[in-house]
Write a protein that holds these residues in place. Structure first.
Motif, mmCIF file in Angstrom:
data_model
loop_
_atom_site.group_PDB
_atom_site.id
_atom_site.type_symbol
_atom_site.label_atom_id
_atom_site.label_comp_id
_atom_site.label_asym_id
_atom_site.label_seq_id
_atom_site.Cartn_x
_atom_site.Cartn_y
_atom_site.Cartn_z
ATOM 1 N N THR A 95 0.948 -1.141 0.058
ATOM 2 C CA THR A 95 -0.001 -0.146 -0.193
ATOM 3 C C THR A 95 0.823 1.276 -0.102
ATOM 4 O O THR A 95 1.585 1.309 0.802
ATOM 5 N N SER A 96 0.896 2.098 -0.936
ATOM 6 C CA SER A 96 1.604 3.328 -1.244
ATOM 7 C C SER A 96 1.306 4.209 0.255
ATOM 8 O O SER A 96 0.216 4.070 0.513
ATOM 9 N N GLY A 97 2.211 4.800 0.632
ATOM 10 C CA GLY A 97 2.216 5.696 1.812
ATOM 11 C C GLY A 97 2.337 4.894 3.192
ATOM 12 O O GLY A 97 2.213 5.707 4.222
ATOM 13 N N VAL A 98 2.578 3.783 3.258
ATOM 14 C CA VAL A 98 2.640 3.292 4.470
ATOM 15 C C VAL A 98 3.965 2.585 4.635
ATOM 16 O O VAL A 98 4.240 1.764 3.758
ATOM 17 N N ASP A 99 4.689 3.008 5.476
ATOM 18 C CA ASP A 99 6.251 2.596 5.452
ATOM 19 C C ASP A 99 6.533 1.162 6.054
ATOM 20 O O ASP A 99 7.445 0.739 5.692
ATOM 21 N N ASP A 100 5.604 0.780 7.031
ATOM 22 C CA ASP A 100 5.954 -0.701 7.368
ATOM 23 C C ASP A 100 5.630 -1.739 6.363
ATOM 24 O O ASP A 100 4.428 -1.782 5.813
ATOM 25 N N PRO A 101 6.420 -2.645 5.816
ATOM 26 C CA PRO A 101 6.362 -3.148 4.758
ATOM 27 C C PRO A 101 5.066 -4.524 5.191
ATOM 28 O O PRO A 101 4.335 -4.832 4.227
ATOM 29 N N ARG A 102 5.056 -4.928 6.376
ATOM 30 C CA ARG A 102 4.239 -5.979 6.750
ATOM 31 C C ARG A 102 2.869 -5.489 6.857
ATOM 32 O O ARG A 102 1.838 -6.033 6.480
ATOM 33 N N LEU A 103 2.506 -4.249 7.495
ATOM 34 C CA LEU A 103 1.226 -3.567 7.746
ATOM 35 C C LEU A 103 0.812 -3.185 6.083
ATOM 36 O O LEU A 103 -0.243 -3.263 5.952
ATOM 37 N N SER A 104 1.810 -2.648 5.341
ATOM 38 C CA SER A 104 1.507 -2.229 3.943
ATOM 39 C C SER A 104 0.929 -3.362 3.284
ATOM 40 O O SER A 104 -0.306 -3.286 2.448
ATOM 41 N N GLY A 105 1.513 -4.567 3.229
ATOM 42 C CA GLY A 105 0.995 -5.844 2.605
ATOM 43 C C GLY A 105 -0.167 -6.061 3.170
ATOM 44 O O GLY A 105 -1.207 -6.547 2.500
ATOM 45 N N GLY A 106 -0.386 -6.209 4.494
ATOM 46 C CA GLY A 106 -1.763 -6.744 5.071
ATOM 47 C C GLY A 106 -2.876 -5.775 4.635
ATOM 48 O O GLY A 106 -3.959 -5.961 4.438
#
Length: 102
Positions: A60-71
């Motif tokens: 998810t663009s704009g979300v720095d944490d890769p795991r949170l971004s993927g979830g």
């Protein structure tokens, strides 16, 4: 179990799998990328036309944490597919004829 309850449980399970299980998903490239790396032509690959989209590359663009971004991308994907499939279902569902005959 009622249909409504079944659908609610299915939605919750889908969201949990998309949001939580993605935390444990492999960070290794998919099969095509792996083969391209192994055979040496990964550098000749071109970006997709959708490479700049908000959910590109399972993030998810704009979300720095890769795991949170993927979830978050997984949860958004489930919700988008729910809306699209429900809309398609309502468009093509079989309707009763106006006069009650088949």
């Amino acid at each position: 179990m009622s249909t409504r309850r079944f659908l609610a449980v299915a939605l919750v399970v889908s969201l949990l799998v998309a949001g939580v299980a993605s935390y444990y998903a492999s960070s290794h490239p998919d099969g095509l990328e792996y083969v391209a790396e192994q055979t040496g032509f990964i550098d000749s690959a071109k970006d997709s036309a959708t490479a700049d989209s908000p959910l590109a590359d399972y993030q998810t663009s704009g979300v720095d944490d890769p795991r949170l971004s993927g979830g978050l991308a997984g949860v958004i994907g489930v919700l988008v597919m729910l809306v699209l499939s429900t809309g398609l279902f309502w468009l093509v569902r079989r309707r009763e004829p106006a006069d009650g005959r088949d």
